[in-house]
Design an enzyme around this catalytic site. Structure first.
Site, PDB file in Angstrom:
ATOM      1  N   CYS A  60     -33.296  15.535 -16.350  1.00  0.00           N
ATOM      2  CA  CYS A  60     -32.131  16.259 -16.097  1.00  0.00           C
ATOM      3  C   CYS A  60     -31.817  16.472 -14.944  1.00  0.00           C
ATOM      4  O   CYS A  60     -30.685  16.338 -14.385  1.00  0.00           O
ATOM      5  CB  CYS A  60     -32.126  17.445 -16.674  1.00  0.00           C
ATOM      6  SG  CYS A  60     -32.778  17.217 -18.663  1.00  0.00           S
ATOM      7  N   ALA A  61     -32.832  16.885 -14.012  1.00  0.00           N
ATOM      8  CA  ALA A  61     -32.797  17.297 -12.526  1.00  0.00           C
ATOM      9  C   ALA A  61     -32.171  15.839 -11.994  1.00  0.00           C
ATOM     10  O   ALA A  61     -31.207  15.901 -11.095  1.00  0.00           O
ATOM     11  CB  ALA A  61     -34.048  17.400 -11.842  1.00  0.00           C
TER      12      ALA A  61
END
Length: 168
Positions: A60-61
């Site tokens: 996600c990052a």
């Protein structure tokens, strides 16, 4: 509905699946300062909506950083929204620590309005399933990717290309 897994375990997605050609469903999420944000708030712009389970995890990052980097080259006619169920305060803290300034992080934690409208609520986890939506200036959906395994990356190149086609 799309067949989706989380760590290779099947999950149930709640809501209505969105397809290319559909009118983008409206939704209400929260900005990092707790103000409501709807699809209509960015009407007239091309929207790339990047959906992640939690900004504070590895894939996600990377996904959020990648679209943050791309945003600068796409111009003012494009708005990139990253939506998760993370609390707005956590999103703001993460963005500040990571130097994320070109995408808007928005929280669907309160009532899952976005998740249900776009068919991405993971019933078993109360998280949003990794996905990408591109919505044109007239609220038509022009690109959809429901990532089949939530720990995998989306197709960044296809999503960015879908945006660029709308800019031409």
């Amino acid at each position: 509905m799309a067949n989706v897994t989380f760590k290779n375990n099947p999950v149930t997605l709640l809501g209505k699946e969105v397809a290319v050609g559909d009118t983008a469903p409206d939704f209400t999420v929260l900005s990092n300062d707790l103000n409501p944000v709807t699809l209509a708030d960015s009407k007239g712009k091309i929207r790339l909506i990047s959906v992640v389970p939690s900004v504070d995890t590895g894939v996600c990052a990377v996904q959020t950083r990648k679209f943050n980097e791309e945003a600068a080259s796409l111009g003012d006619d494009v708005e990139i929204l990253t939506i998760s169920v993370d609390l707005p305060f956590a999103q703001a803290r993460w963005c500040a620590a990571e130097g994320i300034e070109n995408v808007k992080t928005l929280s669907d934690h309160r009532d899952l309005s976005f998740g249900e409208a776009y068919g991405v609520v993971i019933q078993e986890l109360r998280l949003l399933s990794r996905s990408i939506f591109v919505v044109d200036q007239n609220d038509k959906v022009t690109y959809v990717e429901y990532v089949s395994e939530n720990t995998n990356h989306p197709n960044y190149e296809q999503a960015i290309e879908a945006v660029k086609q709308l800019l031409n």
